[in-house]
Scaffold this motif. Structure first.
Motif, PDB file in Angstrom:
ATOM      1  N   LEU A 111      56.764  56.096  -9.789  1.00 27.09           N
ATOM      2  CA  LEU A 111      55.313  56.058  -9.902  1.00 27.09           C
ATOM      3  C   LEU A 111      54.846  54.764 -10.550  1.00 27.09           C
ATOM      4  O   LEU A 111      53.932  54.083 -10.041  1.00 27.09           O
ATOM      5  CB  LEU A 111      54.826  57.260 -10.721  1.00 27.09           C
ATOM      6  CG  LEU A 111      53.361  57.259 -11.162  1.00 27.09           C
ATOM      7  CD1 LEU A 111      52.436  57.235  -9.962  1.00 27.09           C
ATOM      8  CD2 LEU A 111      53.066  58.467 -12.043  1.00 27.09           C
ATOM      9  N   ALA A 112      55.451  54.395 -11.666  1.00 30.66           N
ATOM     10  CA  ALA A 112      55.046  53.181 -12.367  1.00 30.66           C
ATOM     11  C   ALA A 112      55.314  51.932 -11.536  1.00 30.66           C
ATOM     12  O   ALA A 112      54.483  51.017 -11.475  1.00 30.66           O
ATOM     13  CB  ALA A 112      55.761  53.097 -13.717  1.00 30.66           C
ATOM     14  N   GLN A 113      56.479  51.882 -10.890  1.00 29.45           N
ATOM     15  CA  GLN A 113      56.795  50.730 -10.039  1.00 29.45           C
ATOM     16  C   GLN A 113      55.846  50.662  -8.851  1.00 29.45           C
ATOM     17  O   GLN A 113      55.413  49.579  -8.444  1.00 29.45           O
ATOM     18  CB  GLN A 113      58.246  50.824  -9.549  1.00 29.45           C
ATOM     19  CG  GLN A 113      59.292  50.581 -10.615  1.00 29.45           C
ATOM     20  CD  GLN A 113      59.420  49.114 -11.003  1.00 29.45           C
ATOM     21  OE1 GLN A 113      58.955  48.228 -10.297  1.00 29.45           O
ATOM     22  NE2 GLN A 113      60.037  48.854 -12.140  1.00 29.45           N
ATOM     23  N   GLY A 114      55.517  51.813  -8.270  1.00 32.34           N
ATOM     24  CA  GLY A 114      54.615  51.817  -7.128  1.00 32.34           C
ATOM     25  C   GLY A 114      53.213  51.391  -7.484  1.00 32.34           C
ATOM     26  O   GLY A 114      52.511  50.774  -6.665  1.00 32.34           O
ATOM     27  N   LEU A 115      52.767  51.713  -8.702  1.00 33.19           N
ATOM     28  CA  LEU A 115      51.416  51.347  -9.123  1.00 33.19           C
ATOM     29  C   LEU A 115      51.230  49.838  -9.225  1.00 33.19           C
ATOM     30  O   LEU A 115      50.097  49.348  -9.200  1.00 33.19           O
ATOM     31  CB  LEU A 115      51.090  51.987 -10.472  1.00 33.19           C
ATOM     32  CG  LEU A 115      50.464  53.383 -10.446  1.00 33.19           C
ATOM     33  CD1 LEU A 115      50.252  53.894 -11.862  1.00 33.19           C
ATOM     34  CD2 LEU A 115      49.146  53.368  -9.686  1.00 33.19           C
ATOM     35  N   VAL A 116      52.333  49.102  -9.372  1.00 29.49           N
ATOM     36  CA  VAL A 116      52.226  47.649  -9.450  1.00 29.49           C
ATOM     37  C   VAL A 116      51.598  47.079  -8.177  1.00 29.49           C
ATOM     38  O   VAL A 116      50.811  46.129  -8.211  1.00 29.49           O
ATOM     39  CB  VAL A 116      53.609  47.013  -9.685  1.00 29.49           C
ATOM     40  CG1 VAL A 116      53.528  45.487  -9.652  1.00 29.49           C
ATOM     41  CG2 VAL A 116      54.182  47.481 -11.019  1.00 29.49           C
ATOM     42  N   LYS A 117      51.918  47.698  -7.019  1.00 31.16           N
ATOM     43  CA  LYS A 117      51.461  47.170  -5.737  1.00 31.16           C
ATOM     44  C   LYS A 117      50.570  48.144  -4.972  1.00 31.16           C
ATOM     45  O   LYS A 117      50.248  47.896  -3.806  1.00 31.16           O
ATOM     46  CB  LYS A 117      52.663  46.800  -4.871  1.00 31.16           C
ATOM     47  CG  LYS A 117      53.555  45.733  -5.483  1.00 31.16           C
ATOM     48  CD  LYS A 117      54.748  45.427  -4.597  1.00 31.16           C
ATOM     49  CE  LYS A 117      55.640  44.377  -5.219  1.00 31.16           C
ATOM     50  NZ  LYS A 117      56.829  44.083  -4.361  1.00 31.16           N
ATOM     51  N   THR A 118      50.185  49.254  -5.618  1.00 30.02           N
ATOM     52  CA  THR A 118      49.369  50.263  -4.943  1.00 30.02           C
ATOM     53  C   THR A 118      48.181  50.616  -5.817  1.00 30.02           C
ATOM     54  O   THR A 118      48.313  50.679  -7.035  1.00 30.02           O
ATOM     55  CB  THR A 118      50.189  51.538  -4.665  1.00 30.02           C
ATOM     56  OG1 THR A 118      51.374  51.185  -3.958  1.00 30.02           O
ATOM     57  CG2 THR A 118      49.392  52.525  -3.830  1.00 30.02           C
ATOM     58  N   GLY A 119      47.032  50.858  -5.205  1.00 27.37           N
ATOM     59  CA  GLY A 119      45.858  51.269  -5.946  1.00 27.37           C
ATOM     60  C   GLY A 119      46.030  52.647  -6.560  1.00 27.37           C
ATOM     61  O   GLY A 119      46.821  53.462  -6.083  1.00 27.37           O
ATOM     62  N   ALA A 120      45.277  52.905  -7.643  1.00 22.73           N
ATOM     63  CA  ALA A 120      45.391  54.191  -8.333  1.00 22.73           C
ATOM     64  C   ALA A 120      44.973  55.348  -7.441  1.00 22.73           C
ATOM     65  O   ALA A 120      45.628  56.392  -7.403  1.00 22.73           O
ATOM     66  CB  ALA A 120      44.532  54.173  -9.605  1.00 22.73           C
ATOM     67  N   GLY A 121      43.868  55.185  -6.709  1.00 20.73           N
ATOM     68  CA  GLY A 121      43.394  56.260  -5.845  1.00 20.73           C
ATOM     69  C   GLY A 121      44.342  56.541  -4.702  1.00 20.73           C
ATOM     70  O   GLY A 121      44.702  57.694  -4.435  1.00 20.73           O
ATOM     71  N   LEU A 122      44.778  55.479  -4.019  1.00 19.19           N
ATOM     72  CA  LEU A 122      45.711  55.640  -2.909  1.00 19.19           C
ATOM     73  C   LEU A 122      47.032  56.210  -3.398  1.00 19.19           C
ATOM     74  O   LEU A 122      47.618  57.105  -2.769  1.00 19.19           O
ATOM     75  CB  LEU A 122      45.935  54.285  -2.229  1.00 19.19           C
ATOM     76  CG  LEU A 122      46.898  54.251  -1.047  1.00 19.19           C
ATOM     77  CD1 LEU A 122      46.427  55.193   0.045  1.00 19.19           C
ATOM     78  CD2 LEU A 122      47.034  52.828  -0.515  1.00 19.19           C
ATOM     79  N   GLY A 123      47.502  55.722  -4.550  1.00 22.69           N
ATOM     80  CA  GLY A 123      48.752  56.235  -5.102  1.00 22.69           C
ATOM     81  C   GLY A 123      48.662  57.704  -5.447  1.00 22.69           C
ATOM     82  O   GLY A 123      49.600  58.463  -5.213  1.00 22.69           O
ATOM     83  N   SER A 124      47.519  58.129  -5.979  1.00 24.85           N
ATOM     84  CA  SER A 124      47.353  59.532  -6.339  1.00 24.85           C
ATOM     85  C   SER A 124      47.369  60.425  -5.103  1.00 24.85           C
ATOM     86  O   SER A 124      47.927  61.519  -5.125  1.00 24.85           O
ATOM     87  CB  SER A 124      46.040  59.727  -7.104  1.00 24.85           C
ATOM     88  OG  SER A 124      45.882  61.071  -7.493  1.00 24.85           O
ATOM     89  N   VAL A 125      46.754  59.970  -4.024  1.00 25.85           N
ATOM     90  CA  VAL A 125      46.780  60.745  -2.778  1.00 25.85           C
ATOM     91  C   VAL A 125      48.214  60.929  -2.297  1.00 25.85           C
ATOM     92  O   VAL A 125      48.620  62.023  -1.907  1.00 25.85           O
ATOM     93  CB  VAL A 125      45.933  60.066  -1.693  1.00 25.85           C
ATOM     94  CG1 VAL A 125      46.104  60.775  -0.350  1.00 25.85           C
ATOM     95  CG2 VAL A 125      44.463  60.068  -2.083  1.00 25.85           C
ATOM     96  N   MET A 126      48.993  59.847  -2.359  1.00 33.12           N
ATOM     97  CA  MET A 126      50.363  59.928  -1.880  1.00 33.12           C
ATOM     98  C   MET A 126      51.214  60.805  -2.800  1.00 33.12           C
ATOM     99  O   MET A 126      52.071  61.567  -2.336  1.00 33.12           O
ATOM    100  CB  MET A 126      50.962  58.530  -1.758  1.00 33.12           C
ATOM    101  CG  MET A 126      50.171  57.627  -0.818  1.00 33.12           C
ATOM    102  SD  MET A 126      51.007  56.093  -0.406  1.00 33.12           S
ATOM    103  CE  MET A 126      52.214  56.688   0.764  1.00 33.12           C
ATOM    104  N   ILE A 127      50.978  60.734  -4.110  1.00 30.83           N
ATOM    105  CA  ILE A 127      51.711  61.584  -5.045  1.00 30.83           C
ATOM    106  C   ILE A 127      51.382  63.046  -4.789  1.00 30.83           C
ATOM    107  O   ILE A 127      52.258  63.908  -4.756  1.00 30.83           O
ATOM    108  CB  ILE A 127      51.370  61.210  -6.499  1.00 30.83           C
ATOM    109  CG1 ILE A 127      51.943  59.841  -6.854  1.00 30.83           C
ATOM    110  CG2 ILE A 127      51.911  62.271  -7.462  1.00 30.83           C
ATOM    111  CD1 ILE A 127      53.445  59.749  -6.772  1.00 30.83           C
TER     112      ILE A 127
END
Length: 336
Positions: free
Chosen positions: A91-107
Motif C-alpha cells: 500500500l505504501a509503495q503503491g501510494l508513491v505512484k498512485t493517487g489516494a482516491g484511485l488507490g483506495s478504490v483498488m484496495i
C-alpha cells in the motif's frame, strides 16, 4: 439498506457506524500527502505500530484474553505477515505512484478476491448478484489499472504500442495496489482461523505490531532520512493515519461487529473509496482520466453487489413470492 442500531448504547451511533470507513478513506489522503516528505516503509510502520499498541492497551483494560498457545500465535504471525507487513508495504509503495482516491478504490476491490477465495475454501454461495458483481468488478479494475493506451488500442487496433503500454504499466503504482488488495483479501479469509483461537481485538493489535516490526526493519536497512524532512503537518497527517485511520477505526469496527452490525458494516465498505476520492480531489487536486472514472464507478457498483448479494437475492425471492400469491388470489377470484 436499514442499519440495526437498536442494540448500540453509543451516542450518535449512526455517525460512528460510518466513521471507520471515513477514517480509512481520509487516512489514504493523509498518507499520500506526507509521502513526499518521508519514505514508504517508514510511513507504513509508523501507521500500524502505534495503532497496535493502542488496541492492545484497550484490550487489556477491557480484560480481553491474550493468545494462549502456539497455534494461536502461529495464526497471528501468519496474519501479521500477510495483512500487516505485505498489505501495508504494498500500500505504501503503491501510494508513491498512485493517487489516494484511485488507490483506495483498488484496495477496496478486495471483496472480489474474498468472494472467490470463500467459494474455493468454504464453498460459500456467490449467487447471481455476486457473479454479476465479480464480472463488473473485473472490468472496472481493468479500466482503472491498465494503461489508457491498452484500452484505446482495443478500439483502434492499428495504433497498438505494446512496448509503450508495458513501460507505462511497470512504472505505475496500480499493480502494487492490486497486490495490496490481494494481501488484504487473503488476510480477511485468514481472520476466520485467527479468531477461532484468539480474541479478535487482541489478535488485531498483535498483528499490527508484529506486522509493523519487519516494515520498520526494512526501512532501517534500505531507506534513509525517513523523518528528516517531515514538517509539523506531516507528523499530524501520520498521527491521524495511525490513531484515527488504524486504532480508532479498528476499535469502532470491532465494537459494531460484536454488537450485531456486521452485515451493515460490510455493506458500508464501498464508502471508503468515496471518501478517499472526495478528499483526494479536495486537498490533493487528484483528477482521474475518463476511463478510470468509469472504472471507479463500475468497481463501486461491483463491491455493493457482492456485499449485498444475499440481501438482493432475498428481496428478489420475496418479491417473486408476493407476485405468486397475488397471481393465485387473482386466479381464484376469476374462477368464482
Amino acid at each position: 439498506m436499514q442499519l440495526k442500531l437498536t442494540n448500540s448504547k453509543l451516542p450518535l451511533a449512526p455517525l460512528l457506524l460510518i466513521a471507520p470507513f471515513f477514517f480509512w478513506g481520509t487516512a489514504m489522503v493523509a498518507m499520500k500527502g506526507v509521502i513526499p516528505q518521508t519514505t514508504p516503509f517508514f510511513m507504513a510502520a509508523i501507521r500500524i505500530l502505534p495503532a497496535g499498541i493502542l488496541l492492545l492497551l484497550i484490550g487489556m483494560l477491557q480484560g480481553r484474553p491474550q493468545p494462549q498457545n502456539k497455534l494461536a500465535w502461529l495464526w497471528i504471525l501468519l496474519f501479521a505477515l500477510i495483512d500487516g507487513a505485505l498489505f501495508q508495504g504494498f500500500l505504501a509503495q503503491g501510494l508513491v505512484k498512485t493517487g489516494a482516491g484511485l488507490g483506495s478504490v483498488m484496495i477496496d476491490s478486495q471483496p472480489l478476491a474474498v468472494a472467490i477465495l470463500s467459494l474455493w475454501l468454504f464453498q460459500e454461495r456467490i449467487r447471481f448478484w455476486g457473479w454479476l458483481g465479480l464480472g463488473i468488478g473485473v472490468f472496472g479494475i481493468s479500466l482503472i489499472g491498465l494503461p489508457d493506451e491498452w484500452i484505446s488500442s482495443l478500439l483502434h487496433p492499428e495504433t497498438i504500442q505494446i512496448s509503450l503500454g508495458m513501460d507505462t504499466f511497470s512504472q505505475s503504482g496500480e499493480w502494487l495496489m492490486l497486490l495490496a488488495s490481494l494481501s488484504m483479501a487473503v488476510g480477511t479469509v485468514l481472520v476466520r482461523w485467527v479468531c477461532k483461537y484468539n480474541d479478535p481485538v487482541m489478535a488485531t493489535g498483535w498483528h499490527l505490531i508484529l506486522g509493523g516490526i519487519p516494515l520498520l526493519a526494512i526501512s532501517a536497512g534500505v531507506e534513509s532520512q525517513q523523518w528528516v524532512n517531515i514538517d509539523q503537518y506531516g507528523w499530524i497527517a501520520m498521527g491521524y493515519a495511525a490513531v484515527f485511520g488504524s486504532a480508532i477505526a479498528y476499535g469502532l469496527f470491532f465494537y459494531f461487529a460484536s454488537s450485531g452490525n456486521l452485515t451493515s458494516l460490510s455493506a458500508l465498505t464501498f464508502l471508503t473509496p468515496i471518501f478517499a476520492l472526495l478528499f483526494g480531489n479536495l486537498f490533493l487536486g487528484e483528477i482521474l482520466s475518463r476511463l478510470q472514472s468509469i472504472g471507479v464507478g463500475l468497481t463501486l457498483v461491483s463491491i455493493y453487489l457482492i456485499n449485498q448479494r444475499d440481501v438482493l437475492a432475498e428481496r428478489l425471492n420475496f418479491s417473486s413470492s408476493r407476485q405468486e400469491v397475488f397471481s393465485n388470489i387473482t386466479t381464484r377470484n376469476l374462477l368464482k
